[in-house]
Design a protein around this motif. Sequence first.
Motif, PDB file in Angstrom:
ATOM      1  N   ARG A  70      33.848 109.528  81.783  1.00  0.00           N
ATOM      2  CA  ARG A  70      34.782 108.625  82.880  1.00  0.00           C
ATOM      3  C   ARG A  70      35.863 108.410  82.229  1.00  0.00           C
ATOM      4  O   ARG A  70      36.827 108.882  80.965  1.00  0.00           O
ATOM      5  CB  ARG A  70      34.339 107.143  82.953  1.00  0.00           C
ATOM      6  N   PRO A  71      37.598 108.734  82.412  1.00  0.00           N
ATOM      7  CA  PRO A  71      38.199 108.160  82.106  1.00  0.00           C
ATOM      8  C   PRO A  71      38.358 106.996  81.308  1.00  0.00           C
ATOM      9  O   PRO A  71      37.539 105.522  81.492  1.00  0.00           O
ATOM     10  CB  PRO A  71      39.820 107.249  83.054  1.00  0.00           C
ATOM     11  N   ASP A  72      39.186 107.345  80.322  1.00  0.00           N
ATOM     12  CA  ASP A  72      39.146 105.953  79.459  1.00  0.00           C
ATOM     13  C   ASP A  72      40.393 105.061  79.466  1.00  0.00           C
ATOM     14  O   ASP A  72      41.565 105.490  80.088  1.00  0.00           O
ATOM     15  CB  ASP A  72      39.811 106.067  78.193  1.00  0.00           C
ATOM     16  N   VAL A 112      34.420 100.099  82.107  1.00  0.00           N
ATOM     17  CA  VAL A 112      34.194 100.698  80.724  1.00  0.00           C
ATOM     18  C   VAL A 112      33.372  99.692  80.228  1.00  0.00           C
ATOM     19  O   VAL A 112      32.885  98.757  80.715  1.00  0.00           O
ATOM     20  CB  VAL A 112      35.383 100.166  79.638  1.00  0.00           C
ATOM     21  N   ALA A 113      31.714 100.653  79.702  1.00  0.00           N
ATOM     22  CA  ALA A 113      30.867 100.159  79.249  1.00  0.00           C
ATOM     23  C   ALA A 113      30.312 101.033  77.932  1.00  0.00           C
ATOM     24  O   ALA A 113      30.442 101.632  77.152  1.00  0.00           O
ATOM     25  CB  ALA A 113      29.358 100.914  80.606  1.00  0.00           C
ATOM     26  N   ILE A 123      39.964  90.314  90.332  1.00  0.00           N
ATOM     27  CA  ILE A 123      40.228  91.867  89.080  1.00  0.00           C
ATOM     28  C   ILE A 123      39.172  92.582  89.784  1.00  0.00           C
ATOM     29  O   ILE A 123      37.933  92.392  89.818  1.00  0.00           O
ATOM     30  CB  ILE A 123      39.856  90.799  87.487  1.00  0.00           C
ATOM     31  N   ALA A 124      39.977  93.833  89.604  1.00  0.00           N
ATOM     32  CA  ALA A 124      38.996  94.782  90.081  1.00  0.00           C
ATOM     33  C   ALA A 124      37.605  95.478  89.156  1.00  0.00           C
ATOM     34  O   ALA A 124      38.225  94.622  88.212  1.00  0.00           O
ATOM     35  CB  ALA A 124      40.573  96.050  90.689  1.00  0.00           C
ATOM     36  N   PRO A 125      36.874  95.600  89.325  1.00  0.00           N
ATOM     37  CA  PRO A 125      36.158  96.231  89.034  1.00  0.00           C
ATOM     38  C   PRO A 125      36.781  98.230  88.035  1.00  0.00           C
ATOM     39  O   PRO A 125      36.182  97.205  86.957  1.00  0.00           O
ATOM     40  CB  PRO A 125      35.372  97.076  89.718  1.00  0.00           C
ATOM     41  N   GLU A 126      38.092  98.440  87.956  1.00  0.00           N
ATOM     42  CA  GLU A 126      38.610  99.211  87.482  1.00  0.00           C
ATOM     43  C   GLU A 126      39.072  98.306  86.364  1.00  0.00           C
ATOM     44  O   GLU A 126      39.473  98.964  85.844  1.00  0.00           O
ATOM     45  CB  GLU A 126      39.472  99.731  87.871  1.00  0.00           C
TER      46      GLU A 126
END
Length: 184
Positions: free
Chosen positions: A3-5, A122-123, A99-102
């Motif tokens: 995924r993108p950083d 981010v996980a 706040i969006a999940p992104e």
Amino acid sequence: MARPDRRDQIELMLFDVDGVLTDGTLLIGPEGESLKPFNVRDGVAIGLLRQHGIKSGVLSAKSSQPLITRATQLGMDVIKIGFSHKLEAIRQIAEEQGIAPERIGFVGDDIIDIPVMQEVAVAYAPADAHPLVIEVADHVTQALGGRGVAREIAEDLLAARGLDLAEMYAHMLGDADALRRVVQ
């Protein structure tokens, strides 16, 4: 597929509790009450995030008075406990906080955390998380659960924003340049 950083875009960092903010040990007192050993370094991490404009919170399937007490002491923005369906909870949190999940990060250590880890920007996973969780994580800490995971994550998020350690902690000592001179 990677995924993108998005570490530099995180507005809210959420933490699972058992196995992340604690080492997973449950101590049961003589009256049947549970006790949880928290790491003071992780308390510093919550203040560090707050100082730099990042909200924090806990998202846990379990509910306990020690957890409520610690999250309240630290001034966490979100306390969602007793949610076995964490994916539903993360969506509620996103809506409640606007706040969006992104823009949300999450750290988990066990199978129940995987759906949330796949939903957020981010996980993270502690070094001793379940192998399937490590496989899903964007970043794995060097710290074991309950041994400074939140501190390591806070510093990682702020480094992604371009801050060095002296800049991260300048508010605690009053002067980033003076701190740099000490650590050289």
